[in-house]
Design a protein around this motif. Structure first.
Motif, PDB file in Angstrom:
ATOM      1  N   LYS A  60       0.822  -1.208   0.000  1.00 46.23           N
ATOM      2  CA  LYS A  60       0.000   0.000   0.000  1.00 46.23           C
ATOM      3  C   LYS A  60       0.857   1.260   0.000  1.00 46.23           C
ATOM      4  O   LYS A  60       0.540   2.246  -0.661  1.00 46.23           O
ATOM      5  N   ARG A  61       1.947   1.221   0.761  1.00 40.99           N
ATOM      6  CA  ARG A  61       2.826   2.395   0.788  1.00 40.99           C
ATOM      7  C   ARG A  61       3.486   2.588  -0.576  1.00 40.99           C
ATOM      8  O   ARG A  61       3.592   3.713  -1.077  1.00 40.99           O
ATOM      9  N   GLY A  62       3.899   1.475  -1.190  1.00 43.51           N
ATOM     10  CA  GLY A  62       4.445   1.549  -2.543  1.00 43.51           C
ATOM     11  C   GLY A  62       3.429   2.114  -3.519  1.00 43.51           C
ATOM     12  O   GLY A  62       3.744   2.978  -4.339  1.00 43.51           O
ATOM     13  N   ASN A  63       2.188   1.638  -3.412  1.00 46.29           N
ATOM     14  CA  ASN A  63       1.120   2.136  -4.292  1.00 46.29           C
ATOM     15  C   ASN A  63       0.900   3.634  -4.089  1.00 46.29           C
ATOM     16  O   ASN A  63       0.697   4.377  -5.060  1.00 46.29           O
ATOM     17  N   ALA A  64       0.912   4.069  -2.831  1.00 48.09           N
ATOM     18  CA  ALA A  64       0.703   5.490  -2.538  1.00 48.09           C
ATOM     19  C   ALA A  64       1.820   6.329  -3.161  1.00 48.09           C
ATOM     20  O   ALA A  64       1.551   7.336  -3.829  1.00 48.09           O
ATOM     21  N   PHE A  65       3.060   5.904  -2.946  1.00 45.63           N
ATOM     22  CA  PHE A  65       4.188   6.645  -3.534  1.00 45.63           C
ATOM     23  C   PHE A  65       4.102   6.644  -5.061  1.00 45.63           C
ATOM     24  O   PHE A  65       4.374   7.659  -5.712  1.00 45.63           O
ATOM     25  N   GLU A  66       3.722   5.499  -5.618  1.00 47.90           N
ATOM     26  CA  GLU A  66       3.614   5.404  -7.071  1.00 47.90           C
ATOM     27  C   GLU A  66       2.577   6.398  -7.601  1.00 47.90           C
ATOM     28  O   GLU A  66       2.825   7.114  -8.566  1.00 47.90           O
ATOM     29  N   GLU A  67       1.425   6.452  -6.955  1.00 51.04           N
ATOM     30  CA  GLU A  67       0.383   7.385  -7.394  1.00 51.04           C
ATOM     31  C   GLU A  67       0.777   8.844  -7.173  1.00 51.04           C
ATOM     32  O   GLU A  67       0.299   9.728  -7.879  1.00 51.04           O
ATOM     33  N   LEU A  68       1.661   9.074  -6.200  1.00 53.45           N
ATOM     34  CA  LEU A  68       2.167  10.427  -5.971  1.00 53.45           C
ATOM     35  C   LEU A  68       3.281  10.791  -6.957  1.00 53.45           C
ATOM     36  O   LEU A  68       3.736  11.928  -6.997  1.00 53.45           O
ATOM     37  N   GLY A  69       3.731   9.807  -7.735  1.00 43.62           N
ATOM     38  CA  GLY A  69       4.807  10.045  -8.691  1.00 43.62           C
ATOM     39  C   GLY A  69       6.187   9.905  -8.095  1.00 43.62           C
ATOM     40  O   GLY A  69       7.185  10.223  -8.742  1.00 43.62           O
ATOM     41  N   ASP A  70       6.289   9.406  -6.871  1.00 41.06           N
ATOM     42  CA  ASP A  70       7.577   9.184  -6.212  1.00 41.06           C
ATOM     43  C   ASP A  70       7.983   7.723  -6.466  1.00 41.06           C
ATOM     44  O   ASP A  70       7.861   6.856  -5.607  1.00 41.06           O
ATOM     45  N   TYR A  71       8.452   7.475  -7.695  1.00 39.68           N
ATOM     46  CA  TYR A  71       8.750   6.110  -8.126  1.00 39.68           C
ATOM     47  C   TYR A  71       9.941   5.504  -7.403  1.00 39.68           C
ATOM     48  O   TYR A  71       9.991   4.295  -7.201  1.00 39.68           O
ATOM     49  N   LYS A  72      10.868   6.336  -6.993  1.00 38.55           N
ATOM     50  CA  LYS A  72      12.032   5.836  -6.265  1.00 38.55           C
ATOM     51  C   LYS A  72      11.608   5.250  -4.913  1.00 38.55           C
ATOM     52  O   LYS A  72      12.010   4.136  -4.553  1.00 38.55           O
ATOM     53  N   SER A  73      10.782   5.982  -4.172  1.00 40.12           N
ATOM     54  CA  SER A  73      10.294   5.481  -2.880  1.00 40.12           C
ATOM     55  C   SER A  73       9.394   4.263  -3.067  1.00 40.12           C
ATOM     56  O   SER A  73       9.454   3.317  -2.285  1.00 40.12           O
ATOM     57  N   ALA A  74       8.572   4.288  -4.097  1.00 43.84           N
ATOM     58  CA  ALA A  74       7.699   3.145  -4.380  1.00 43.84           C
ATOM     59  C   ALA A  74       8.545   1.903  -4.653  1.00 43.84           C
ATOM     60  O   ALA A  74       8.288   0.828  -4.103  1.00 43.84           O
ATOM     61  N   ALA A  75       9.559   2.063  -5.489  1.00 42.09           N
ATOM     62  CA  ALA A  75      10.430   0.926  -5.842  1.00 42.09           C
ATOM     63  C   ALA A  75      11.121   0.362  -4.604  1.00 42.09           C
ATOM     64  O   ALA A  75      11.275  -0.861  -4.483  1.00 42.09           O
ATOM     65  N   LYS A  76      11.517   1.221  -3.683  1.00 45.66           N
ATOM     66  CA  LYS A  76      12.160   0.759  -2.446  1.00 45.66           C
ATOM     67  C   LYS A  76      11.204  -0.101  -1.626  1.00 45.66           C
ATOM     68  O   LYS A  76      11.593  -1.152  -1.103  1.00 45.66           O
ATOM     69  N   ASN A  77       9.956   0.340  -1.509  1.00 48.96           N
ATOM     70  CA  ASN A  77       8.969  -0.435  -0.749  1.00 48.96           C
ATOM     71  C   ASN A  77       8.710  -1.778  -1.404  1.00 48.96           C
ATOM     72  O   ASN A  77       8.634  -2.808  -0.738  1.00 48.96           O
ATOM     73  N   TYR A  78       8.581  -1.785  -2.727  1.00 50.00           N
ATOM     74  CA  TYR A  78       8.353  -3.044  -3.441  1.00 50.00           C
ATOM     75  C   TYR A  78       9.565  -3.980  -3.314  1.00 50.00           C
ATOM     76  O   TYR A  78       9.399  -5.188  -3.204  1.00 50.00           O
ATOM     77  N   ALA A  79      10.773  -3.414  -3.305  1.00 46.18           N
ATOM     78  CA  ALA A  79      11.975  -4.249  -3.174  1.00 46.18           C
ATOM     79  C   ALA A  79      12.004  -4.969  -1.824  1.00 46.18           C
ATOM     80  O   ALA A  79      12.357  -6.152  -1.756  1.00 46.18           O
ATOM     81  N   ILE A  80      11.624  -4.264  -0.775  1.00 46.00           N
ATOM     82  CA  ILE A  80      11.576  -4.892   0.553  1.00 46.00           C
ATOM     83  C   ILE A  80      10.517  -5.992   0.560  1.00 46.00           C
ATOM     84  O   ILE A  80      10.749  -7.089   1.062  1.00 46.00           O
ATOM     85  N   ALA A  81       9.371  -5.702  -0.045  1.00 50.11           N
ATOM     86  CA  ALA A  81       8.296  -6.701  -0.119  1.00 50.11           C
ATOM     87  C   ALA A  81       8.755  -7.926  -0.927  1.00 50.11           C
ATOM     88  O   ALA A  81       8.418  -9.064  -0.576  1.00 50.11           O
ATOM     89  N   MET A  82       9.528  -7.704  -1.987  1.00 47.80           N
ATOM     90  CA  MET A  82      10.048  -8.812  -2.795  1.00 47.80           C
ATOM     91  C   MET A  82      10.928  -9.725  -1.963  1.00 47.80           C
ATOM     92  O   MET A  82      10.889 -10.948  -2.120  1.00 47.80           O
ATOM     93  N   GLU A  83      11.721  -9.141  -1.082  1.00 44.26           N
ATOM     94  CA  GLU A  83      12.596  -9.947  -0.225  1.00 44.26           C
ATOM     95  C   GLU A  83      11.775 -10.781   0.756  1.00 44.26           C
ATOM     96  O   GLU A  83      12.114 -11.920   1.041  1.00 44.26           O
ATOM     97  N   LEU A  84      10.700 -10.191   1.265  1.00 48.51           N
ATOM     98  CA  LEU A  84       9.857 -10.897   2.236  1.00 48.51           C
ATOM     99  C   LEU A  84       9.031 -11.996   1.586  1.00 48.51           C
ATOM    100  O   LEU A  84       8.792 -13.042   2.192  1.00 48.51           O
ATOM    101  N   GLU A  85       8.571 -11.729   0.381  1.00 49.79           N
ATOM    102  CA  GLU A  85       7.713 -12.689  -0.322  1.00 49.79           C
ATOM    103  C   GLU A  85       8.207 -12.845  -1.762  1.00 49.79           C
ATOM    104  O   GLU A  85       7.634 -12.293  -2.698  1.00 49.79           O
ATOM    105  N   PRO A  86       9.293 -13.603  -1.939  1.00 43.68           N
ATOM    106  CA  PRO A  86       9.914 -13.708  -3.256  1.00 43.68           C
ATOM    107  C   PRO A  86       9.090 -14.447  -4.313  1.00 43.68           C
ATOM    108  O   PRO A  86       9.452 -14.434  -5.487  1.00 43.68           O
ATOM    109  N   ASN A  87       7.993 -15.068  -3.911  1.00 42.96           N
ATOM    110  CA  ASN A  87       7.151 -15.771  -4.884  1.00 42.96           C
ATOM    111  C   ASN A  87       5.940 -14.964  -5.325  1.00 42.96           C
ATOM    112  O   ASN A  87       5.137 -15.445  -6.121  1.00 42.96           O
ATOM    113  N   GLU A  88       5.797 -13.736  -4.810  1.00 42.96           N
ATOM    114  CA  GLU A  88       4.648 -12.894  -5.160  1.00 42.96           C
ATOM    115  C   GLU A  88       4.994 -12.032  -6.375  1.00 42.96           C
ATOM    116  O   GLU A  88       5.771 -11.084  -6.274  1.00 42.96           O
ATOM    117  N   PRO A  89       4.429 -12.359  -7.537  1.00 40.83           N
ATOM    118  CA  PRO A  89       4.815 -11.650  -8.765  1.00 40.83           C
ATOM    119  C   PRO A  89       4.416 -10.179  -8.809  1.00 40.83           C
ATOM    120  O   PRO A  89       5.092  -9.383  -9.469  1.00 40.83           O
TER     121      PRO A  89
END
Length: 155
Positions: A60-89
């Motif tokens: 949700k935080r990644g989505n919020a940043f993405e919609e705000l146009g802060d793609y760098k912050s969004a990407a950081k949140n998604y990267a952490i989520a990827m580490e936690l759940e590496p099977n979630e596409p």
């Protein structure tokens, strides 16, 4: 929102309350508030070792940043989520879209490829196909930019 804010003030470290408050802000398109309140939600979810809610808060935080146009912050949140759940596409495809928006086409292509593989493993042919198309487009831009850079350096 009012009830959740009251609950937040009564139990400011309750990660579930913070998460749901952030989600309500997000759904009401109060994106800056959502991103702000989801930061402590993420911290307290991690402290509570609540991976399910942590992933949702990061998404949700990644989505919020993405919609705000802060793609760098969004990407950081998604990267952490990827580490936690590496099977979630979806974490991979969301990060790839952010990398593309940031002009990091080679990284985006690699991440789209990983997302496509994960969607295929989940049997989602449509999402797999979309990711493969995005990967191809990003690779083409990355190759073109690399060629332009090499040409400019030889002059």
């Amino acid at each position: 929102i009012e009830l959740l804010e009251t609950s937040r003030h009564l139990a400011p470290n309750n990660h579930i309350t913070l998460l749901y408050l952030g989600m309500v802000y997000f759904e009401n398109e109060q994106l800056e508030e959502a991103a702000e309140i989801l930061e402590p939600a993420i911290r307290y979810c991690a402290k509570a070792n609540d991976h399910h809610h942590l992933e949702e808060a990061l998404r949700k935080r990644g989505n919020a940043f993405e919609e705000l146009g802060d793609y760098k912050s969004a990407a950081k949140n998604y990267a952490i989520a990827m580490e936690l759940e590496p099977n979630e596409p979806t974490f991979f495809s969301a990060r790839a879209l952010c990398l593309k928006e940031l002009g990091l086409y080679a990284k985006a292509a690699t991440t789209f490829q990983t997302a496509a593989t994960k969607y295929a493993e989940h049997g989602d042919d449509e999402a797999e196909g979309q990711c493969l198309e995005e990967m191809k487009a990003c690779k083409e831009v990355a190759i073109k930019r690399k060629a332009e850079k090499a040409k400019a350096e030889t002059k």
